[in-house]
Every structure is written in structure tokens, then in C-alpha cells.
Write a protein that holds these residues in place. Structure first.
Motif, mmCIF file in Angstrom:
data_model
loop_
_atom_site.group_PDB
_atom_site.id
_atom_site.type_symbol
_atom_site.label_atom_id
_atom_site.label_comp_id
_atom_site.label_asym_id
_atom_site.label_seq_id
_atom_site.Cartn_x
_atom_site.Cartn_y
_atom_site.Cartn_z
ATOM 1 N N UNK A 50 47.063 41.817 42.215
ATOM 2 C CA UNK A 50 47.420 40.451 42.618
ATOM 3 C C UNK A 50 46.546 39.966 43.777
ATOM 4 N N UNK A 51 46.314 40.820 44.765
ATOM 5 C CA UNK A 51 45.493 40.423 45.912
ATOM 6 C C UNK A 51 44.045 40.192 45.486
ATOM 7 N N UNK A 52 43.514 41.058 44.635
ATOM 8 C CA UNK A 52 42.145 40.894 44.147
ATOM 9 C C UNK A 52 42.008 39.597 43.356
ATOM 10 N N UNK A 53 42.986 39.304 42.533
ATOM 11 C CA UNK A 53 42.979 38.070 41.739
ATOM 12 C C UNK A 53 42.976 36.843 42.654
ATOM 13 N N UNK A 54 43.701 36.935 43.754
ATOM 14 C CA UNK A 54 43.812 35.800 44.671
ATOM 15 C C UNK A 54 42.511 35.544 45.441
ATOM 16 N N UNK A 55 41.819 36.603 45.851
ATOM 17 C CA UNK A 55 40.600 36.394 46.637
ATOM 18 C C UNK A 55 39.344 36.240 45.784
ATOM 19 N N UNK A 56 39.375 36.673 44.536
ATOM 20 C CA UNK A 56 38.170 36.677 43.691
ATOM 21 C C UNK A 56 37.423 35.351 43.661
ATOM 22 N N UNK A 57 38.096 34.212 43.520
ATOM 23 C CA UNK A 57 37.351 32.956 43.458
ATOM 24 C C UNK A 57 36.657 32.577 44.771
ATOM 25 N N UNK A 58 37.036 33.221 45.859
ATOM 26 C CA UNK A 58 36.504 32.876 47.179
ATOM 27 C C UNK A 58 35.312 33.726 47.598
ATOM 28 N N UNK A 59 35.068 34.826 46.915
ATOM 29 C CA UNK A 59 34.059 35.797 47.345
ATOM 30 C C UNK A 59 32.656 35.211 47.235
ATOM 31 N N UNK A 60 31.877 35.339 48.324
ATOM 32 C CA UNK A 60 30.536 34.770 48.322
ATOM 33 C C UNK A 60 29.508 35.762 47.773
ATOM 34 N N UNK A 61 28.330 35.263 47.401
ATOM 35 C CA UNK A 61 27.285 36.147 46.865
ATOM 36 C C UNK A 61 26.925 37.243 47.864
ATOM 37 N N UNK A 62 26.785 38.450 47.368
ATOM 38 C CA UNK A 62 26.370 39.566 48.198
ATOM 39 C C UNK A 62 27.458 40.178 49.062
ATOM 40 N N UNK A 63 28.663 39.649 49.011
ATOM 41 C CA UNK A 63 29.748 40.195 49.827
ATOM 42 C C UNK A 63 30.076 41.614 49.375
ATOM 43 N N UNK B 216 38.052 50.106 41.047
ATOM 44 C CA UNK B 216 37.870 49.649 39.670
ATOM 45 C C UNK B 216 38.816 48.495 39.346
ATOM 46 N N UNK B 217 40.029 48.547 39.857
ATOM 47 C CA UNK B 217 40.993 47.471 39.620
ATOM 48 C C UNK B 217 40.539 46.183 40.305
ATOM 49 N N UNK B 218 39.997 46.303 41.507
ATOM 50 C CA UNK B 218 39.482 45.136 42.223
ATOM 51 C C UNK B 218 38.303 44.544 41.451
ATOM 52 N N UNK B 219 37.369 45.401 41.057
ATOM 53 C CA UNK B 219 36.184 44.948 40.318
ATOM 54 C C UNK B 219 36.574 44.258 39.014
ATOM 55 N N UNK B 220 37.593 44.764 38.348
ATOM 56 C CA UNK B 220 38.039 44.159 37.089
ATOM 57 C C UNK B 220 38.550 42.744 37.311
ATOM 58 N N UNK B 221 39.286 42.523 38.383
ATOM 59 C CA UNK B 221 39.796 41.172 38.671
ATOM 60 C C UNK B 221 38.662 40.225 39.024
ATOM 61 N N UNK B 222 37.690 40.698 39.801
ATOM 62 C CA UNK B 222 36.531 39.866 40.141
ATOM 63 C C UNK B 222 35.772 39.510 38.864
ATOM 64 N N UNK B 223 35.618 40.468 37.955
ATOM 65 C CA UNK B 223 34.914 40.220 36.684
ATOM 66 C C UNK B 223 35.647 39.186 35.835
ATOM 67 N N UNK B 224 36.984 39.200 35.844
ATOM 68 C CA UNK B 224 37.755 38.209 35.072
ATOM 69 C C UNK B 224 37.490 36.799 35.587
ATOM 70 N N UNK B 225 37.387 36.646 36.888
ATOM 71 C CA UNK B 225 37.118 35.332 37.473
ATOM 72 C C UNK B 225 35.721 34.876 37.073
ATOM 73 N N UNK B 226 34.755 35.779 37.083
ATOM 74 C CA UNK B 226 33.394 35.444 36.661
ATOM 75 C C UNK B 226 33.418 34.933 35.220
ATOM 76 N N UNK B 227 34.094 35.640 34.342
ATOM 77 C CA UNK B 227 34.158 35.256 32.934
ATOM 78 C C UNK B 227 34.867 33.915 32.760
ATOM 79 N N UNK B 228 35.911 33.679 33.517
ATOM 80 C CA UNK B 228 36.690 32.449 33.394
ATOM 81 C C UNK B 228 35.909 31.213 33.829
#
Length: 86
Positions: free
Chosen positions: A31-44, A57-69
Motif C-alpha cells: 500500500x505504501x509503495x503504491x501511494x508513493x510510486x507516482x511521485x518518485x523522480x528519475x534516478x531516485x 521486490x514488492x516495492x519494485x512491483x508497485x512502481x512497475x505497475x504505475x509505469x505501465x498504467x
């Protein structure tokens, strides 16, 4: 030597952070990863400081979902790195 840092417990400053210390209970990781994913800047760098071997891996998966969306608007998050002290 002392290094001054800006710290916050909220998600608003995540967009400006070069280093994100991810310090939540393992049960809140997704849930926390999903919430911050759209805010993460390049290279962070997201540094997972948690118990649990699969949290990076769970954090990376949520970030990847935001990228795909976001279709073509993926550049801001593609270069984010998730790490964990081992």
C-alpha cells in the motif's frame, strides 16, 4: 563531518527526494509503495529498511505497475532503483 538532511513522515516530499528511506511495517509495504510510486523522480533510490526478504521486490512491483498504467509517461519512474541492505 555532518550532512544536513530534510526528512518527512508524509509522502508530499517524495517527489523531490534523491533517496527515499522506505521504513514501514511489512504488512503495509504494498500500500505504501503504491501511494508513493507516482511521485518518485528519475534516478531516485528507494532504500527498504524493513524486515522481510521480499520487500524490495514488492516495492519494485508497485512502481512497475504505475509505469505501465501511465503508458508513454514512464520516464520519471523507470530509473528508480529499489535497494535493501544485505
Amino acid at each position: 563531518e555532518h550532512i544536513r538532511v530534510a526528512a518527512s513522515t508524509g509522502i508530499e516530499p517524495v517527489g523531490a527526494a534523491d533517496l527515499i528511506l522506505f521504513c514501514v511495517k511489512s504488512t503495509d509495504t504494498t500500500a505504501a509503495a503504491r501511494e508513493i510510486a507516482p511521485l518518485i523522480k528519475p534516478g531516485a533510490i528507494i532504500l527498504a529498511l524493513q524486515n522481510g526478504v521480499d520487500n524490495p521486490e514488492r516495492i519494485a512491483a508497485e512502481v512497475a505497475k504505475i509505469i505501465a498504467a501511465h503508458g508513454g509517461n514512464t520516464a520519471p519512474r523507470q530509473s528508480a532503483k529499489v535497494a535493501s541492505p544485505r
